[in-house]
Every structure is written in structure tokens, then in C-alpha cells.
Design a protein around this motif. Sequence first.
Motif, PDB file in Angstrom:
ATOM      1  N   VAL A   5       0.979  -1.092  -0.081  1.00 27.86           N
ATOM      2  CA  VAL A   5      -0.027  -0.095   0.036  1.00 27.86           C
ATOM      3  C   VAL A   5       0.906   1.307   0.082  1.00 27.86           C
ATOM      4  N   HIS A   6       1.769   1.102   0.748  1.00 25.84           N
ATOM      5  CA  HIS A   6       2.678   2.391   1.096  1.00 25.84           C
ATOM      6  C   HIS A   6       3.429   2.809  -0.469  1.00 25.84           C
ATOM      7  N   GLU A   7       3.928   1.656  -1.020  1.00 28.66           N
ATOM      8  CA  GLU A   7       4.390   1.881  -2.118  1.00 28.66           C
ATOM      9  C   GLU A   7       3.475   2.453  -3.254  1.00 28.66           C
ATOM     10  N   VAL A   8       2.062   2.077  -3.252  1.00 28.40           N
ATOM     11  CA  VAL A   8       1.435   2.721  -4.159  1.00 28.40           C
ATOM     12  C   VAL A   8       1.221   4.277  -4.110  1.00 28.40           C
ATOM     13  N   ALA A   9       1.096   4.610  -2.792  1.00 32.11           N
ATOM     14  CA  ALA A   9       1.121   6.014  -2.492  1.00 32.11           C
ATOM     15  C   ALA A   9       2.190   6.771  -3.013  1.00 32.11           C
ATOM     16  N   ASN A 174     -10.998  -3.741   3.613  1.00 25.67           N
ATOM     17  CA  ASN A 174     -10.284  -2.779   4.431  1.00 25.67           C
ATOM     18  C   ASN A 174      -8.829  -2.585   4.062  1.00 25.67           C
ATOM     19  N   PRO A 175      -8.324  -1.627   3.835  1.00 28.94           N
ATOM     20  CA  PRO A 175      -6.745  -1.441   3.321  1.00 28.94           C
ATOM     21  C   PRO A 175      -5.824  -1.659   4.542  1.00 28.94           C
ATOM     22  N   LEU A 247      -4.126   6.211   0.804  1.00 34.93           N
ATOM     23  CA  LEU A 247      -4.161   7.391   1.240  1.00 34.93           C
ATOM     24  C   LEU A 247      -5.243   7.436   2.554  1.00 34.93           C
ATOM     25  N   SER A 248      -6.114   7.066   2.541  1.00 29.12           N
ATOM     26  CA  SER A 248      -7.138   6.882   3.511  1.00 29.12           C
ATOM     27  C   SER A 248      -6.290   6.353   4.867  1.00 29.12           C
ATOM     28  N   SER A 249      -5.738   5.117   4.567  1.00 25.38           N
ATOM     29  CA  SER A 249      -5.363   4.382   5.626  1.00 25.38           C
ATOM     30  C   SER A 249      -4.426   5.188   6.431  1.00 25.38           C
TER      31      SER A 249
END
Length: 305
Positions: A5-9, A174-175, A247-249
Motif C-alpha cells: 500500500v505505501h508503495e502505491v502511495a 479494509n486496506p 491515502l485513507s489508511s
Amino acid sequence: MATKVHEVAAGAAAAERYLLNRRDFLRLGAGAAAAAGVLPPAFARAAHAADGAAAANPHGSDTTLVVIQMQGGNDGLNTVVPYGMDGYHRVRAAIGIPDGQALQLTDRVALHPKMTKLFQRYQAGQVAIVQGVGYPKPDLSHFRSTDIWNTGVPDAYTRDGWLADYLAVASNPNPLAAVSVTGGLSPALYGRGTTVPAMSSIQAYQFRTETRYPGDRDQRLGYINWVYGLGYPGLEEYVAETGAGALSSVQQVQDAAAAYQSPVKYPNFPLANSLKTVAQLISANLGTRVYYVSFGGFDTHSNQP
């Protein structure tokens, strides 16, 4: 292959910086994802059971699994000691733990004398010891053993982790359904098209923009949200949803850290810091069901006793 997830952001920020076409950007991200394949039936049964428990709670049941992996080739026979066995003392005359020093659990099993805290928890009924866990025809390779530990597949080579198998069939949108509290994504959570954030620390889990221009942050975030909010087909839609979830997480995690209060004073070493992060996230009730923590130093090549 899973996309963290953080890599996508981070990839979204890069797309904006280089003014990539939004479809090209999502296609780049899509190349790093794979659809889930056929999963073991045990995981499907577990997922169905979790679905039943979720009726009263939008995040599922309140059960949380925290996996702590102690990395290294630990000497199991000097950790959980075969108590009162002549064969153990005969072949380990120099490095074996004497019966008089071991912390006796049963008439056949004891713990290393340094493991007093674990011994106390065993006596209180808070610890279970499972022996005889292994795989056929071991080749004594730490690397292969670790692969098997992460995948749960002893008779083939695969990159799909055992927890990724579960997450793939649990179908939790849920991310933050699972979090790898590690510097990089644990292989146990990798694969099956699952998306799990690797969070070395809460402070590091942020959407970063150019600090020289703080006034630009809101505009940049707005741009990224606009990109992710457009309609896309197929796998590109999955990547866009993953980015939006990232982003929301990020904001959820930062709010959790700010609100956390505890009378516990955590000692300052890596495992304690990781468990503090887990506690912060659990207390925020973000719906995370699996946390993965690891720390090393368990290779016993010298000073064996």
C-alpha cells in the motif's frame, strides 16, 4: 505479486511529479499485481467462518492475530530441552543443558534456564509448545526452511505466503486488514493479489510531499485523489482502489498514533517498538486482523549453551 500500500502511495506522488498520463501510471501499478489463484480448502473454510462472525461487527470478529517471527537458525534442542533423556546428554556432552539446570515442564520436556519469563507464562496457562514440526526430507538449508515457513508449502516452490492465502479468500476490503510491522513486506503476507502495507513505524507511514513547499501539499493530495477517483476497467480499477485505500489508511494510522495512551512504558529496542506500533493500531480499532512482527539474532553458531 502483491503491491504494498505505501508503495502505491509513493508511486502516485512520482506520477504527479513526472506528469505521467494517469492511465500509464495505473498500468505500471497493475503490472505489479496478480489475480488470486486456487487456494487451499482450509483457508476457504476459515474465511467462511470469519464471514459468519462478521455479522455483528463491520470489521469481523474482535480476534486479532499477532505473529512474531524470531529469525534465525535457532537450536531447538537447547530451547525446548528433552528432559531426562540419556540420548540427548550422550550426543550433547559439551553443549547440552543439564537436567538440574533446565526449567522442567513435564517429565519429558523442559526449557532453557534463561527462559524464566516464558516458564512463568507456561505455568499460568498462557503458552503452548508444539513439538515435532517439520517437513519431509529437510536439506538443512536455513533459506529453504524459511521459504517453507513463509509459504506453508514443503513440497514445491511458491512465492505465495500462508497469510496471503488466507487474506485472498477472506475478501476483506479494509486496506488495513493486515499490517506487516517490518521494514519490508513479510513474505508470509506476499502474493495472491493481496495488498498489505509494510509499516516499519507509524512515523514513517505517511504520504510525503516536498517539504520546501508545504503550501502545495493539499493541492498535490487533491490531484492524487482525483486520479484515483476516475473510473477504470479491470485490474487498473484494483490499482486505483488500492491507492485510494493507501491515502485513507495513512490518515487513520496517524490519528491512531495521536490518540494512543497507555500506562505501559515500552523499552527502547526493535521488538518493543514494533509491538508498541501494534498496540497503537489495535487500540484504534481499525479492523486489522493480522499483524506481523519480526526480529533477528536467533542464529546459534557459537556460544551454543
